[in-house]
Scaffold this active site. Structure first.
Site, PDB file in Angstrom:
ATOM      1  N   SER A 286     -27.366 -77.214  22.015  1.00 48.50           N
ATOM      2  CA  SER A 286     -26.010 -77.200  23.118  1.00 48.50           C
ATOM      3  C   SER A 286     -25.904 -78.648  23.522  1.00 48.50           C
ATOM      4  O   SER A 286     -26.579 -79.145  24.177  1.00 48.50           O
ATOM      5  CB  SER A 286     -25.989 -76.291  24.481  1.00 48.50           C
ATOM      6  OG  SER A 286     -24.844 -76.692  25.146  1.00 48.50           O
TER       7      SER A 286
ATOM      8  N   ASP B  85     -13.415 -59.335  29.765  1.00 46.80           N
ATOM      9  CA  ASP B  85     -13.660 -60.520  28.935  1.00 46.80           C
ATOM     10  C   ASP B  85     -13.590 -60.816  27.708  1.00 46.80           C
ATOM     11  O   ASP B  85     -13.383 -61.723  26.857  1.00 46.80           O
ATOM     12  CB  ASP B  85     -13.927 -61.858  29.833  1.00 46.80           C
ATOM     13  CG  ASP B  85     -13.887 -61.323  31.151  1.00 46.80           C
ATOM     14  OD1 ASP B  85     -13.286 -60.880  31.878  1.00 46.80           O
ATOM     15  OD2 ASP B  85     -14.972 -60.945  32.007  1.00 46.80           O
TER      16      ASP B  85
HETATM   17  C1  GLA Z   1     -14.600 -60.630  35.692  1.00 43.65           C
HETATM   18  C2  GLA Z   1     -15.248 -59.595  35.007  1.00 43.65           C
HETATM   19  C3  GLA Z   1     -14.588 -58.591  34.217  1.00 43.65           C
HETATM   20  C4  GLA Z   1     -13.603 -58.044  35.093  1.00 43.65           C
HETATM   21  C5  GLA Z   1     -12.544 -59.210  36.306  1.00 43.65           C
HETATM   22  C6  GLA Z   1     -11.895 -58.708  37.547  1.00 43.65           C
HETATM   23  O1  GLA Z   1     -13.890 -61.329  34.971  1.00 43.65           O
HETATM   24  O2  GLA Z   1     -16.128 -60.021  34.392  1.00 43.65           O
HETATM   25  O3  GLA Z   1     -14.836 -57.170  33.123  1.00 43.65           O
HETATM   26  O4  GLA Z   1     -13.661 -57.531  35.990  1.00 43.65           O
HETATM   27  O5  GLA Z   1     -14.562 -59.660  36.623  1.00 43.65           O
HETATM   28  O6  GLA Z   1     -11.206 -58.484  36.949  1.00 43.65           O
END
Ligand code: GLA
Length: 401
Positions: A67, A190
């Site tokens: 890294s 995400d």
């Molecule tokens: C974080 C989590 C997501 C989601 C958001 C809130 O980013 O990783 O899965 O729950 O919070 O929307």
């Protein structure tokens, strides 16, 4: 750090030129917060900041990753994956284990990794690391003809190969790694957007069916990211608590999840609900509708309406879901008072991290300057502010000499 510097770093470290590049972006969420783990709707976009690995497959089961962000090297065997070594390496170890458990035969690799997604700022550097590492395994296995990624629907600069292994599956395995190996109980948003983002588009995701729709970003507006630079205190435990409160709410409505509760059903039961659970449910039910409304607004280029929905989302997260912070509220309040701002809200889990501001292009620089000037007076902190654009999701390709 550009790609040729990263290639040079690989040569220095491993003594030969790398043969593949693999990358995956971070994200902002335009609207639909804390809805993913309620089987609801979200509307994130991948941003022009990512995690990149340049590497070379190995003929054995060793994985070595250096890294550049941490100036550390980790090494592990695919035959015996432990939650050991530096924390940043747990994402790579976790996805390797998840891929193998799902039946994929992996090849080891050597790689140099670098990311410009700010770490621990709520822009999903973890998901980007997971997906980028899955892409590195895919690139390595591809060179060995064992595992290939189907990437056909994407607007990506990387080579496209045919296979049964889809980007949706990549997202699911990355989430599994985060939940089971890293130990963070996140939803799917995400990882999904990091895998499937597209240039110039946000992605509406139905987190129950995992169906999705690309929604073009309206012309004429900029998304400013404002990093509050405040530490994200209690993020993990408060996140899990919110999840539990939502599950308790769904049980009281006798539904599988809050996704299934209509506004009429909510109003009928509202007086009988414990106050906190009532507030959490109200947020989720209305936020799901706001996502659908935001998609409709974007389709007709209605920036005013999109901005209003974003601001309503923030108020709901602040007052009903209680995941904002004084720093996030300060950014939103400062921004919303400015000419040219359509709306502003916190993005991601909350408790610190980043806010986003939807602002007319011609006012973006002035609004950024105003926030940079005002925010320290309210918080004693210096923000990091930058525009972001909707970018491609994860991918990999060959590096030629
Ligand atoms: C974080 C989590 C997501 C989601 C958001 C809130 O980013 O990783 O899965 O729950 O919070 O929307």
């Amino acid at each position: 750090m550009n790609i040729s510097q990263q290639i040079d770093a690989f040569k220095q470290h491993f003594g030969a030129a790398p043969t593949f590049v693999a990358r995956a972006p971070g994200r902002v969420n335009l609207i639909g917060e804390h809805t993913d783990y309620n089987d609801g709707f979200v509307l994130p976009m991948a941003i022009d900041r990512d995690v990149t690995l340049v590497g070379t497959p190995r003929s054995d089961a060793q994985v070595r990753i250096h890294s550049l962000n941490f100036n550390q090297t980790t090494e592990f065997s695919l035959a015996d994956i432990q939650k050991a070594g530096p924390e940043w390496s747990h994402y790579g170890r976790g996805v390797a284990l998840a891929l193998q458990k799902a039946g994929y035969h992996l090849t080891g690799f050597d790689a140099v990794m670098y990311g410009n997604v700010p770490i621990a700022s709520g822009l999903s550097s973890s998901a980007a690391t997971e997906l980028a590492t899955i892409m590195a395994f895919s690139a390595s296995a591809d060179e060995n003809e064992k595992l290939k990624i189907e990437n056909a629907e994407k607007n990506s600069a990387f080579s496209i190969l045919n296979s049964k292994f889809s980007l949706v599956e990549a997202a699911k395995l990355a989430q599994q790694a985060e939940n089971q190996f890293v130990g963070v109980n996140c939803g799917i948003m995400d990882q999904f957007i990091s895998a499937l983002g597209a240039v110039g588009h946000a992605l509406m995701i139905d987190c129950r069916s995992l169906g999705y729709e690309l929604v073009p970003m309206p012309q004429g507006a900029t998304i400013l990211v404002v990093d509050t630079t405040a530490p994200r205190t209690l993020a993990g435990s408060a996140y899990n608590q919110r999840r539990a409160e939502c599950e308790a709410g769904a049980i009281l409505f006798n539904k599988a999840s809050l996704r299934d509760v209509t506004m009429t059903e909510f109003k009928a039961l509202q007086p009988k609900l414990p106050t906190i659970v009532m507030h959490r449910c109200a947020h989720v039910i209305m936020e799901n509708q706001r996502v659908l409304d935001a998609v409709a607004a974007m389709k007709v280029g209605d920036l005013e309406q999109l901005g209003i929905l974003m601001s309503q989302s923030h108020e709901s997260l602040r007052d009903l879901y209680e995941v904002s912070s004084k720093e996030l509220d300060a950014v939103v309040d400062i921004a919303r008072a400015e000419v040219g701002v359509y709306g502003a809200r916190m993005t991601g889990a909350g408790f610190g991290g980043c806010a986003i501001v939807l602002v007319a292009n011609e006012h973006a620089a002035a609004v950024a300057a105003k926030i940079a000037d005002e925010y320290p007076h309210h918080t004693g902190r210096t923000p990091n502010i930058y525009p972001c654009v909707a970018s491609a999701g994860a991918g990999f390709g060959k590096l030629s000499e």
